[in-house]
Design a protein around this motif. Structure first.
Motif, short mmCIF file in Angstrom:
data_model
loop_
_atom_site.label_atom_id
_atom_site.label_comp_id
_atom_site.label_asym_id
_atom_site.label_seq_id
_atom_site.Cartn_x
_atom_site.Cartn_y
_atom_site.Cartn_z
N SER A 115 -4.89 18.53 -0.98
CA SER A 115 -5.20 17.47 -0.04
C SER A 115 -3.95 17.15 0.76
CB SER A 115 -5.65 16.22 -0.82
OG SER A 115 -5.78 15.13 0.06
N GLY A 116 -4.09 16.98 2.07
CA GLY A 116 -2.97 16.53 2.89
C GLY A 116 -2.73 15.05 2.65
N PRO A 117 -1.52 14.54 2.99
CA PRO A 117 -1.19 13.15 2.68
C PRO A 117 -2.11 12.13 3.36
CG PRO A 117 0.63 14.26 3.83
CD PRO A 117 -0.38 15.30 3.51
N PHE A 118 -2.47 12.35 4.61
CA PHE A 118 -3.34 11.37 5.27
C PHE A 118 -4.72 11.36 4.64
CE2 PHE A 118 -6.08 10.10 9.04
CZ PHE A 118 -5.80 8.75 8.91
N ASP A 119 -5.25 12.54 4.31
CA ASP A 119 -6.56 12.61 3.65
C ASP A 119 -6.51 11.93 2.29
OD1 ASP A 119 -7.38 13.97 5.86
OD2 ASP A 119 -7.73 15.89 4.87
N ALA A 120 -5.41 12.17 1.55
CA ALA A 120 -5.27 11.54 0.23
C ALA A 120 -5.25 10.01 0.39
CB ALA A 120 -3.99 12.02 -0.46
N VAL A 129 0.86 -1.19 0.00
CA VAL A 129 0.00 0.00 0.00
C VAL A 129 0.90 1.24 0.00
CG1 VAL A 129 -1.63 1.31 1.41
CG2 VAL A 129 -1.92 -1.16 1.13
N THR A 130 0.52 2.24 -0.80
CA THR A 130 1.29 3.49 -0.84
C THR A 130 1.35 4.09 0.56
OG1 THR A 130 0.49 3.86 -3.07
CG2 THR A 130 1.41 5.77 -1.92
N PRO A 131 2.54 4.34 1.08
CA PRO A 131 2.66 4.91 2.43
C PRO A 131 2.10 6.33 2.51
CG PRO A 131 4.76 4.01 1.68
CD PRO A 131 3.86 4.07 0.49
N ILE A 132 1.81 6.74 3.74
CA ILE A 132 1.43 8.13 4.00
C ILE A 132 2.73 8.92 4.15
CG2 ILE A 132 0.21 9.70 5.55
CD1 ILE A 132 -1.32 7.10 6.54
N TYR A 133 3.08 9.67 3.14
CA TYR A 133 4.30 10.49 3.21
C TYR A 133 3.98 11.77 3.96
CZ TYR A 133 6.73 7.40 -0.07
OH TYR A 133 7.33 6.33 -0.65
N GLN A 134 4.01 11.66 5.30
CA GLN A 134 3.65 12.81 6.14
C GLN A 134 4.87 13.72 6.24
OE1 GLN A 134 0.35 12.89 7.34
NE2 GLN A 134 0.84 15.04 7.67
N VAL A 135 5.13 14.47 5.19
CA VAL A 135 6.36 15.24 5.07
C VAL A 135 6.08 16.51 4.26
CG1 VAL A 135 7.06 13.97 3.00
CG2 VAL A 135 8.79 15.08 4.36
N SER A 136 6.80 17.57 4.60
CA SER A 136 6.59 18.83 3.87
C SER A 136 7.70 19.10 2.85
CB SER A 136 6.52 20.01 4.85
OG SER A 136 7.74 20.13 5.55
N THR A 137 8.95 18.68 3.16
CA THR A 137 10.05 19.03 2.25
C THR A 137 10.96 17.83 2.01
OG1 THR A 137 11.71 20.74 1.78
CG2 THR A 137 11.62 19.90 4.05
N SER A 140 5.72 19.83 -0.39
CA SER A 140 4.49 19.04 -0.50
C SER A 140 3.25 19.82 -0.94
CB SER A 140 4.22 18.28 0.80
OG SER A 140 5.03 17.12 0.85
N ARG A 141 3.32 21.16 -0.97
CA ARG A 141 2.19 21.85 -1.61
C ARG A 141 2.22 21.58 -3.11
NH1 ARG A 141 3.11 26.54 -3.22
NH2 ARG A 141 3.98 27.42 -1.32
N SER A 142 3.44 21.59 -3.67
CA SER A 142 3.59 21.37 -5.12
C SER A 142 3.31 19.92 -5.47
CB SER A 142 5.01 21.73 -5.56
OG SER A 142 5.36 23.00 -5.06
N ALA A 143 3.85 18.98 -4.71
CA ALA A 143 3.57 17.56 -4.95
C ALA A 143 4.02 16.76 -3.74
CB ALA A 143 4.31 17.07 -6.19
N ASN A 144 3.27 15.70 -3.46
CA ASN A 144 3.56 14.78 -2.36
C ASN A 144 3.27 13.38 -2.88
OD1 ASN A 144 2.09 13.04 -0.19
ND2 ASN A 144 3.40 14.39 1.00
N PRO A 145 4.14 12.39 -2.61
CA PRO A 145 3.99 11.08 -3.23
C PRO A 145 2.64 10.39 -2.94
CG PRO A 145 6.14 11.27 -2.17
CD PRO A 145 5.37 12.48 -1.78
N THR A 146 2.09 10.58 -1.75
CA THR A 146 0.79 9.96 -1.45
C THR A 146 -0.29 10.61 -2.31
OG1 THR A 146 1.57 9.74 0.82
CG2 THR A 146 -0.75 9.23 0.40
N ARG A 147 -0.23 11.94 -2.39
CA ARG A 147 -1.21 12.66 -3.22
C ARG A 147 -1.04 12.30 -4.69
NH1 ARG A 147 -0.04 18.42 -2.84
NH2 ARG A 147 0.00 18.71 -5.08
N THR A 148 0.19 12.18 -5.15
CA THR A 148 0.43 11.82 -6.55
C THR A 148 -0.21 10.47 -6.88
OG1 THR A 148 2.53 13.01 -6.56
CG2 THR A 148 2.23 11.38 -8.29
#
Ligand SMILES: *Cc1c(COP(=O)(O)O)cnc(C)c1O
Length: 384
Positions: free
Chosen positions: A239-244, A29-37, A53-61
């Motif tokens: 969307s934040g990573p956990f919500d995504a 399962v795609t991890p929750i990348y709870q990270v900003s930079t 992570s505003r521009s892109a975050n792996p969980t959101r991607t």
């Protein structure tokens, strides 16, 4: 996207699109990348393209690629809420002086966004009956840049002809925006029918468990997708990573949930249609529904939303809502649990007195996936 390009069905995409096993750990399962930079290997040396992570975050991607695959679009984008997605879309495709045609039965919050926010920003709108293509045509102006539609609509379950609307919009040099929240891409694929952008409140069926607020946009064409992605970053309502992650988890079971929502709803409709206290049932699966033939053509099944009018007016409708026990009295929709509400006093209170006002004797249910006999028994007792 995926390496192995075997043809893939909807349920397969729902579980796998954008979600290869984690290359480092093998996590399925795609991890929750709870990270900003993200650490850079030398200035500008990004690993995997992630910077902030505003521009892109792996969980959101991962979620965004899944959304694009499920709607058959070229670009998916995930937002903090449905309204955040709508705001980003509208301020990407409209500018002061532009005009948009919106439905006379729009989601209340969407109507408020147009009426109270966008008008102050110099955007004009006209309200049309989306079930009447001649009325939509009559509302077009030289400045019209978009036609906005929800089908099935909320809370009256009106059905609009997406192919017809796409023709009208494109003929006027406008885009067609479809809010696909009520149907979900499992039941209806607006892009295949001519839509340019699909909007979702992923809070509803996509998330499916009443545990997250989120929104999404899917663009048919890469060019508009790029512009929307630019504005997603520029405006920042991501969307934040956990919500995504929660939305992505919900989407894995979208197909089986929608099948059960639809079959449970059909049994509820049967009960309501034969009930002495019910004066009208609004459900596109009913042959007498004015949009039934179009719905049968453009939807795989008729969904889990049912509205009905109660004999005895507003007070009687409110009492049905108050008496329900398994159907939880509450706003929102699309979760595994059944909900009931009085649109006039709850979800649609903000449109009272406008062209979007709903009948006072109306009750709306979001039919969940509990044992249908329990749902039938509860509605039976609530109707008294
Ligand atoms: C809930 C809803 C929205 C708004 O989404 P939020 O996630 O609440 O911001 C938009 N359109 C429809 C059809 C909805 O049901």
């Amino acid at each position: 996207m995926t390496e192995h390009q075997l043809p893939q069905g909807f349920e397969t995409l729902a579980i796998h699109a954008g979600q290869e096993a984690d290359p480092q750990t093998g996590a399925v399962v795609t991890p929750i990348y709870q990270v900003s930079t993200y650490k850079q290997d030398g200035v500008g040396g990004l690993r995997g393209g992630y910077e902030y992570s505003r521009s892109a975050n792996p969980t959101r991607t991962a979620l965004e690629e899944c959304l694009a695959a499920l709607e058959g679009g070229s670009r998916g984008l995930a937002f903090a809420s449905g309204l955040a997605a709508e705001d980003t879309l509208l301020r990407t495709v409209l500018k002061p002086g532009d005009h948009i045609v919106i439905p006379n039965d729009a989601y209340g919050g969407t109507f408020r966004l147009f009426a109270k926010v966008l008008t102050r920003w110099g955007v004009e709108f006209s309200v049309a009956n989306m079930q009447d293509l001649a009325d939509v045509r009559a509302q077009l102006r030289p400045a019209t840049r978009a036609v906005w539609v929800e089908t099935p609509s909320n809370p009256l379950l009106g059905i609009a002809d997406l192919t017809g609307l796409a023709e009208i919009a494109h003929g006027a040099g406008a885009i067609l925006v479809v809010d696909n929240t009520f149907a979900s891409p499992y039941l209806q694929q607006p892009i295949a029918l001519g839509a340019d952008v699909v909007v979702h409140s992923t809070t509803k069926y996509m998330g499916g468990h009443s545990d997250v607020v989120g929104g999404a946009l899917v663009a048919a064409e890469a060019g508009l997708g790029e512009e929307l992605a630019y504005h997603q970053n520029a405006m920042g309502a991501v969307s934040g990573p956990f919500d995504a992650w929660l939305v992505m988890r919900g989407i894995k079971t979208l197909g089986v949930r929608m099948d059960r929502h639809s079959s449970n709803a059909e049994k509820i409709v049967e009960l309501l249609s034969g009930h002495a206290k019910v004066t009208q049932v609004l459900y596109p699966g009913l042959p007498e529904h004015p949009g039934h033939d179009i719905a049968a053509k453009q939807m795989k099944a008729f969904g889990g939303m049912v509205s009905f009018r109660v004999a005895g007016g507003e007070q009687a409708a409110v009492e049905v809502c108050n008496r329900a026990r398994l159907f939880t009295l509450g706003e929102s929709l699309g979760g595994v649990e059944s909900l009931i509400e009085h649109p006039g006093r709850m979800t649609h209170a903000s449109v009272a007195g406008s062209a979007l006002e709903v009948p006072a004797d109306l009750v709306r249910v979001s039919v969940g996936i509990e044992s249908v006999d329990d749902l039938l028994a509860d509605l039976q007792q609530a109707l008294g």
